[in-house]
Design an enzyme around this catalytic site. Structure first.
Site: not given
Length: 319
Positions: A122, A187
């Site tokens: 992804h 993140h």
């Protein structure tokens, strides 16, 4: 002469696909999704023949048995299809991909790995799903190692972006090329330093990264559980500063960070900003236009989208 007609930087998260209904900040999620659509429309408007698709690897296409810093897909490309992302063969612009790989080597400045049968995850297929939706384009996949230390330096990534630009311009014919960088922003993933795992979950992760080549799906359910159990760790101030640099055409300032400093400032997931930096360098650090920034704790990530349109810059339209 072939030319680069657009640059796009966009965050990715498979939780968009798997946990949309559980998302609390739906207004933020929808604004981010709308920005992806706007970027997709910008790509459609500039009519690229090919997209150089720069993404990270999440140990579904590369494993610890072999981790090159940079890998170019020069033949078949297959998407792993995890978490609702595209699965199966992807169209590759083989002549351009091989030209870029050969040009980088012949320049004496880079020795990228290449793959005639590349598996992506992804880190790139999220962009295929949302940014290339419905577009009749081929890709040149470029995978950057951002999660298995030692990582390529940020300076090296910027230099590669400039070299990719030169290679595209030297390709015979009149290819219209867009460059997409997928990943970031701030993140922190519950992923260990593979060299020194601590506890059962980290040992499991490193084992999955080492042994997953033949059966990565076997490890995926527990991997997802570990990720879903993690607490969000976002740094919106850092994200805003980075996007502001991009808007000013100064993303090269990111190269002052070491890998350790970048992780301390914005989490291990911020190492994916190498893909944005490489994209921006390929666009000669022309000023970008920010389409969205949304902190999404449910997705564990600061989500941003920006475009660099060299035609708008030439016309004096970019901010």
């Amino acid at each position: 002469m072939s030319e680069i007609v657009l640059g796009v930087g966009a965050s990715h998260s498979t939780l968009m696909n798997t946990h949309w209904e559980e998302t609390l900040h739906k207004d933020r999620a929808e604004r981010f999704r709308d920005a992806l659509r706007e970027a997709r429309d910008e790509l459609a408007r500039t009519r690229p023949d090919t997209v150089v698709l720069i993404g990270s690897n999440h140990f579904r296409g590369f494993w610890l048995d072999l981790i090159p810093p940079f890998t170019i897909g020069v033949g078949e490309c297959v998407a792993s299809g995890e978490s609702g992302t595209p699965k199966g063969p992807q169209p590759v612009d083989v002549p351009l991909a091989r030209h870029i790989a050969e040009s980088l080597v012949e320049s004496g400045r880079f020795d990228p790995a290449f793959s005639a049968r590349l598996q992506i995850d992804h880190g790139q297929s999220h962009a295929i799903q949302y940014l290339l939706d419905g577009l009749d384009v081929e890709i040149v996949p470029l995978v950057v190692n951002v999660f298995a230390h030692p990582l390529p330096t940020l300076q090296r990534c910027e230099e590669l972006g400039h070299a990719v630009r030169e290679a595209v311009h030297s390709f015979p014919g009149d290819r219209r090329v867009a460059v997409v960088g997928s990943g970031g922003l701030s993140h922190r993933l519950p992923w260990p330093d593979w060299r020194e795992p601590h506890g059962d979950d980290e040992e499991f992760m490193v084992g999955a990264w080492l042994d997953g080549r033949a059966n990565w799906q076997k490890y995926d359910a527990r991997r997802r559980e570990i990720i879903r159990a993690a607490e969000a760790s976002l740094t919106p101030e850092f994200d805003d500063e980075f996007l502001t640099l991009l808007e000013r055409g100064e993303a090269h300032r990111l190269t002052t960070f070491t890998s350790e400093e970048l992780e301390k400032a914005a989490g291990n997931g911020a190492q994916e900003l190498r893909t944005w930096l490489l994209m921006a360098a390929a666009l000669e650090h022309a000023p970008a236009r920010r389409l969205a920034y949304e902190p999404m704790p449910e997705w564990l990530t600061g989500m941003g989208v920006a475009v660099i349109d060299p035609a708008a810059v030439d016309a004096g339209q970019s901010t």
